[in-house]
Design an enzyme around this catalytic site. Structure first.
Site, mmCIF file in Angstrom:
data_model
loop_
_atom_site.group_PDB
_atom_site.id
_atom_site.type_symbol
_atom_site.label_atom_id
_atom_site.label_comp_id
_atom_site.label_asym_id
_atom_site.label_seq_id
_atom_site.Cartn_x
_atom_site.Cartn_y
_atom_site.Cartn_z
ATOM 1 N N GLY A 1 64.371 34.013 -1.276
ATOM 2 C CA GLY A 1 63.149 34.056 -1.955
ATOM 3 C C GLY A 1 61.980 33.368 -1.253
ATOM 4 N N ARG A 2 60.956 32.924 -1.926
ATOM 5 C CA ARG A 2 59.905 32.429 -1.282
ATOM 6 C C ARG A 2 60.262 31.360 -0.262
ATOM 7 N NH1 ARG A 2 58.850 32.118 -6.327
ATOM 8 N NH2 ARG A 2 57.076 33.214 -7.438
ATOM 9 N N ILE A 3 61.053 30.289 -0.649
ATOM 10 C CA ILE A 3 61.416 29.200 0.449
ATOM 11 C C ILE A 3 62.234 29.599 1.634
ATOM 12 C CG2 ILE A 3 62.679 27.136 0.602
ATOM 13 C CD1 ILE A 3 61.930 26.608 -2.461
ATOM 14 N N ARG B 1 70.748 38.505 -2.719
ATOM 15 C CA ARG B 1 71.323 39.545 -3.888
ATOM 16 C C ARG B 1 70.836 40.852 -3.538
ATOM 17 N NH1 ARG B 1 70.201 36.257 -9.135
ATOM 18 N NH2 ARG B 1 68.460 35.770 -7.670
ATOM 19 N N THR B 2 69.448 40.758 -3.339
ATOM 20 C CA THR B 2 68.747 42.181 -2.933
ATOM 21 C C THR B 2 68.093 42.067 -1.664
ATOM 22 O OG1 THR B 2 66.708 41.323 -4.190
ATOM 23 C CG2 THR B 2 68.407 43.055 -5.206
ATOM 24 N N ILE C 1 69.616 22.806 0.640
ATOM 25 C CA ILE C 1 68.564 22.155 0.036
ATOM 26 C C ILE C 1 68.284 22.893 -1.197
ATOM 27 C CG2 ILE C 1 67.263 21.586 2.115
ATOM 28 C CD1 ILE C 1 65.637 24.050 1.939
ATOM 29 N N ALA C 2 69.417 23.622 -1.828
ATOM 30 C CA ALA C 2 69.204 24.330 -3.018
ATOM 31 C C ALA C 2 69.704 23.516 -4.206
ATOM 32 C CB ALA C 2 70.197 25.661 -2.706
ATOM 33 N N ARG C 3 70.807 23.410 -4.427
ATOM 34 C CA ARG C 3 71.123 23.014 -5.842
ATOM 35 C C ARG C 3 72.662 22.455 -5.517
ATOM 36 N NH1 ARG C 3 67.174 22.209 -7.615
ATOM 37 N NH2 ARG C 3 66.195 22.616 -9.601
ATOM 38 N N GLU D 1 74.959 15.033 -8.982
ATOM 39 C CA GLU D 1 74.176 14.239 -8.582
ATOM 40 C C GLU D 1 73.313 13.414 -9.757
ATOM 41 O OE1 GLU D 1 71.512 16.835 -6.362
ATOM 42 O OE2 GLU D 1 69.544 16.395 -7.811
ATOM 43 N N HIS E 1 67.576 14.429 -2.960
ATOM 44 C CA HIS E 1 66.843 15.559 -3.742
ATOM 45 C C HIS E 1 65.376 15.299 -3.364
ATOM 46 C CE1 HIS E 1 67.312 18.631 -7.039
ATOM 47 N NE2 HIS E 1 66.155 18.811 -6.090
ATOM 48 N N ILE E 2 64.832 15.220 -2.157
ATOM 49 C CA ILE E 2 63.458 15.024 -1.650
ATOM 50 C C ILE E 2 62.750 16.221 -1.020
ATOM 51 C CG2 ILE E 2 63.793 12.361 -1.746
ATOM 52 C CD1 ILE E 2 63.739 12.621 1.379
HETATM 53 C C1 8YV Z 1 62.251 18.949 -7.739
HETATM 54 C C2 8YV Z 1 63.615 20.789 -7.204
HETATM 55 O O1 8YV Z 1 61.696 17.990 -7.276
HETATM 56 O O2 8YV Z 1 61.860 22.409 -7.677
HETATM 57 C C3 8YV Z 1 62.965 22.157 -7.721
HETATM 58 O O3 8YV Z 1 63.802 23.157 -8.048
HETATM 59 O O4 8YV Z 1 64.811 20.971 -6.721
HETATM 60 C C4 8YV Z 1 62.737 19.699 -6.776
HETATM 61 O O5 8YV Z 1 61.725 20.497 -6.126
HETATM 62 C C5 8YV Z 1 63.341 18.428 -8.670
HETATM 63 O O6 8YV Z 1 64.348 19.532 -9.104
HETATM 64 C C6 8YV Z 1 62.679 17.781 -9.920
HETATM 65 O O7 8YV Z 1 62.462 18.478 -11.105
#
Ligand code: 8YV
Length: 340
Positions: free
Chosen positions: A165-167, A188-189, A247-249, A278, A296-297
């Site tokens: 995606g964008r990131i 995915r695409t 850096i996703a989830r 987390e 998560h920064i």
């Molecule tokens: C957020 C993030 O700071 O934007 C997202 O999806 O993971 C982070 O940038 C965090 O989720 C707090 O909402």
């Protein structure tokens, strides 16, 4: 005109700001709404959040607040939930749509900052910045050695990005045009040829990406389908010299399997900004030296966090004052007419 007279006669809509946020943003929202703001940042349980939302139309939230069928059922006055995050896996969007509750997120404003951090984490991991700093601070540095904290190169290496995606695209541009990397991606695409050229990236199947990359970066959204995208089998496909950056989830990586792979040297190192469950971190990850752990920064630059908060506020103000929200996630709710 009649609308504005009616608006004046009505009490101002109530909203909840579920977490501490910039005071200027709270003040701005207070100009439009009756605000209940959790500026103490108390950690609310779902039932405390539901309690706070009674009779209120809007929720300003972060990715930590879960909006699901139970919360919606308990809060019938709720009309909009504005996430100060681009990821929205804390929303049950189907349940929200079914109840006519609008969801909004904060895309775009954090793209470049988050891509910068992806590189910061990649470089810290591959070049062993944190391990070496701990070594120095703890007084262990008594002499230089030729192989001291020797890591792997970024420039000229192969970067594999999962989630484009964008990131992901912003990371690809940094890799291809900033560091002369060969950039592979899986998504995915598949992207169009112009977009691929603009970010210097080539589409490959996921297994090929895992096998060929020196550095694997995860930037895909979390869903039931992406749960444990990287587990023991995928780690086994990676090079033993490879680094993995998430850096996703949390939940996209099987953190237990990763800790074992790191301990056994099946991959060289990992950089993690997000974790399963987390703020808890898998205890085995805390024991292995070849992992860089951050809380998560990735989007945490001051201007970007402010832009995210402003965008969430823009969405609330627009929707609850009869305007058009900027970044709706389930715009079908809009076509059903303005909120009562
Ligand atoms: C957020 C993030 O700071 O934007 C997202 O999806 O993971 C982070 O940038 C965090 O989720 C707090 O909402």
């Amino acid at each position: 005109m009649a609308g504005s007279v009616q608006q004046d006669r009505r009490a101002r809509p109530g909203i909840v700001i579920a977490r501490a946020v910039f005071p200027e943003v709270v003040e701005r929202l207070a100009q439009h709404f009756d605000v209940l703001a959790n500026q103490q940042d108390a950690l609310w349980t779902p039932s405390q959040l539901a309690q706070a939302l009674q009779g209120r139309a809007g929720l300003f939230c972060t990715a930590s607040e879960r909006v699901d069928a139970d919360l919606l059922q308990a809060c019938p006055a709720l009309r909009i939930c504005a996430n100060m995050a681009v990821g929205f896996n804390n929303f049950d969007l189907d349940a929200m749509t079914a109840r006519g509750v609008l969801g909004t997120n904060a895309p775009g404003v954090l793209t470049e900052t988050t891509a910068d951090f992806g590189f910061a984490l990649l470089m810290a991991t591959a070049r062993r910045v944190c391990e070496s700093e701990h070594y120095l601070r703890s007084g262990q540095w008594t002499r230089w050695r030729y192989d001291m904290f020797a890591g792997s190169d970024i420039h000229g290496a192969t970067l594999g990005i999962i989630g484009m995606g964008r990131i992901g695209q912003a990371i690809a541009r940094r890799g291809a045009f900033g560091f002369g990397m060969r950039v592979l991606y899986h998504n995915r695409t598949r992207l169009g040829p112009e977009v691929e050229a603009a970010c210097g990236a080539r589409y490959v199947e996921r297994d090929a990406l895992l096998a060929q990359s020196d550095h694997v970066m995860l930037v895909l959204p979390y869903s039931a389908q992406s749960h444990h995208t990287i587990g023991a089998a995928e780690l086994a496909r990676m090079k033993p010299t490879a680094t993995l950056v998430n850096i996703a989830r949390g939940g996209i990586v099987d953190d237990g399997a990763l800790a074992r792979a790191l301990r056994e040297g099946r991959i060289a190192a990992a950089g993690l900004d997000v974790f399963e469950g987390e703020p808890q971190v898998h205890p085995e990850l805390l024991q292995v030296p070849n992992v860089v752990l951050t809380p998560h920064i990735a989007s945490a630059s001051v201007p970007t966090r402010r832009a995210m908060a402003d965008l969430a506020a823009d969405n609330l103000v627009a929707y609850l004052t009869g305007g058009t929200p900027v970044t709706p996630l389930n715009p079908i709710v809009l076509s059903r007419g303005a909120p009562a």
